[in-house]
Scaffold this motif. Structure first.
Motif, PDB file in Angstrom:
ATOM      1  N   VAL A  28      35.257  40.116  54.654  1.00  0.00           N
ATOM      2  CA  VAL A  28      36.450  40.164  55.520  1.00  0.00           C
ATOM      3  C   VAL A  28      37.153  38.801  55.494  1.00  0.00           C
ATOM      4  N   VAL A  29      36.357  37.757  55.637  1.00  0.00           N
ATOM      5  CA  VAL A  29      36.924  36.408  55.724  1.00  0.00           C
ATOM      6  C   VAL A  29      37.530  35.990  54.382  1.00  0.00           C
ATOM      7  N   GLU A  30      36.801  36.253  53.302  1.00  0.00           N
ATOM      8  CA  GLU A  30      37.295  35.885  51.965  1.00  0.00           C
ATOM      9  C   GLU A  30      38.630  36.577  51.673  1.00  0.00           C
ATOM     10  N   GLU A  31      38.685  37.895  51.899  1.00  0.00           N
ATOM     11  CA  GLU A  31      39.936  38.634  51.611  1.00  0.00           C
ATOM     12  C   GLU A  31      41.070  38.159  52.500  1.00  0.00           C
ATOM     13  N   SER A  32      40.756  37.907  53.782  1.00  0.00           N
ATOM     14  CA  SER A  32      41.828  37.502  54.696  1.00  0.00           C
ATOM     15  C   SER A  32      42.371  36.129  54.300  1.00  0.00           C
ATOM     16  N   LEU A  33      41.481  35.237  53.850  1.00  0.00           N
ATOM     17  CA  LEU A  33      41.960  33.893  53.466  1.00  0.00           C
ATOM     18  C   LEU A  33      42.861  33.967  52.229  1.00  0.00           C
ATOM     19  N   ARG A  34      42.601  34.957  51.369  1.00  0.00           N
ATOM     20  CA  ARG A  34      43.507  35.143  50.211  1.00  0.00           C
ATOM     21  C   ARG A  34      44.889  35.582  50.691  1.00  0.00           C
ATOM     22  N   ASP A  35      44.916  36.508  51.677  1.00  0.00           N
ATOM     23  CA  ASP A  35      46.207  36.971  52.225  1.00  0.00           C
ATOM     24  C   ASP A  35      46.923  35.834  52.964  1.00  0.00           C
ATOM     25  N   VAL A  36      46.154  35.033  53.680  1.00  0.00           N
ATOM     26  CA  VAL A  36      46.742  33.891  54.410  1.00  0.00           C
ATOM     27  C   VAL A  36      47.397  32.933  53.415  1.00  0.00           C
ATOM     28  N   ALA A  37      46.727  32.683  52.288  1.00  0.00           N
ATOM     29  CA  ALA A  37      47.284  31.765  51.273  1.00  0.00           C
ATOM     30  C   ALA A  37      48.596  32.308  50.716  1.00  0.00           C
ATOM     31  N   LYS A  38      48.754  33.637  50.746  1.00  0.00           N
ATOM     32  CA  LYS A  38      50.023  34.238  50.268  1.00  0.00           C
ATOM     33  C   LYS A  38      51.069  34.278  51.376  1.00  0.00           C
ATOM     34  N   GLY A  39      50.695  33.866  52.586  1.00  0.00           N
ATOM     35  CA  GLY A  39      51.656  33.832  53.691  1.00  0.00           C
ATOM     36  C   GLY A  39      51.912  35.181  54.339  1.00  0.00           C
TER      37      GLY A  39
END
Ligand SMILES: NC(=O)c1ccc[n+]([C@@H]2O[C@H](COP(=O)([O-])OP(=O)(O)OC[C@H]3O[C@@H](n4cnc5c(N)ncnc54)[C@H](OP(=O)(O)O)[C@@H]3O)[C@@H](O)[C@H]2O)c1
Length: 254
Positions: free
Chosen positions: A210-221
């Protein structure tokens, strides 16, 4: 440059996992929760795992004084916070009509008032530096009628959507992370032993993913992050399905 990340709910579950993954990328961390002993133990682990530094800030966020101590830390211009993660939260065990109204008020405060106060404190510094990242850990429950829990999570999603559209061009992104059922202490704290939650195995997620995927989305803004293909599909259906049907389906698990 080293980022400083402040995480509420860092003593357990998703908050702990955010702290672990951000320590591995070399962040400085500020850990917030009530259980100081657990935060100290985690701080030791994170220092050995690559964190540039770890501060423990023990606070009960459902008390005005506890929330104010975190606001003070967020507005300390000498020690700027680059990343704010609002993960502190809990569920209520009883149906709304039977629950204690003071528990409901604390639930509303922790999921709505506290993230709003912390964002309000963090934003001016972030906007002045033209750089900042805010994550609000909401839930897939935001997309379905599900008592006050669905309602507070839906506030987090709507407010994050607005804030992301307003501040992204000024260097600050705001993302509502919407996990489905995830193995943490959340359900145990509701008084449900493992396996008693009434949730089929395929619906469970693990916190690291969950955390890994969300951090990827966060990096995309992104304004909203729904980790995993299965919950992306569920939330797409939930947005289209009739309220009565979704309320029945959402009532199945805890
Ligand atoms: N697990 C799931 O299935 C799931 C799914 C979707 C969304 N979420 C959301 O994810 C977030 C994190 O939950 P989790 O699953 O990681 O649950 P968890 O393992 O129970 O962790 C909850 C965290 O919140 C902290 N907390 C609770 N009340 C607090 C208070 N008054 N003041 C300060 N900290 C407080 C707890 O720390 P202390 O007890 O030390 O204070 C703990 O660190 C919550 O907002 C939850 O709604 C969870």
């Amino acid at each position: 440059m080293t980022s400083t990340s402040l995480i509420t709910g860092a003593s357990s579950g998703l908050g702990t996992e955010y702290a672990r993954q951000l320590a591995r990328r070399g962040d400085r961390l500020v850990l917030v929760a009530r259980n100081e002993a657990r935060l100290e133990e985690l701080a030791g682990e994170l220092t050995g795992a690559g964190a540039a530094g770890v501060e423990v800030l023990s606070a009960d966020l459902s008390s005005p004084a506890g929330a104010a101590s975190v606001v003070d830390r967020l507005t300390d211009a000498a020690r700027p916070i680059d990343v704010l993660i609002n993960s502190a939260g809990f569920g209520l065990p009883l149906a709304f009509e039977n629950s204690d109204i003071e528990d409901e008020a604390r639930h509303l405060m922790l999921h709505v008032e506290v993230p709003m106060r912390l964002m309000h404190a963090a934003l001016p510094g972030m906007l002045a530096r033209r750089s900042g990242t805010i994550l609000n850990i909401a839930s897939v429950a935001a997309f379905m009628p599900r008592s006050t829990y669905g309602a507070v999570k839906s506030w987090q999603v709507m407010f994050s959507r607005w804030a992301n559209s307003r501040y992204r061009s000024r260097g600050v992104t705001v993302t509502a992370v919407c996990p489905g059922y995830t193995h943490t202490e959340f359900h145990e704290r509701l008084g449900l032993a493992k396996g008693e939650e009434g949730i089929p195995d395929w619906q469970w997620l693990e916190a690291p993913r969950v955390v890994e995927e969300s951090l990827r989305d966060v990096a995309k803004g992104k304004a909203v992050s729904v980790p995993s293909k299965r919950y992306k599909a569920i939330t797409t259906v939930a947005k289209l399905a009739p309220t009565g049907l979704m309320a029945k389906l959402a009532a199945r698990g805890r």
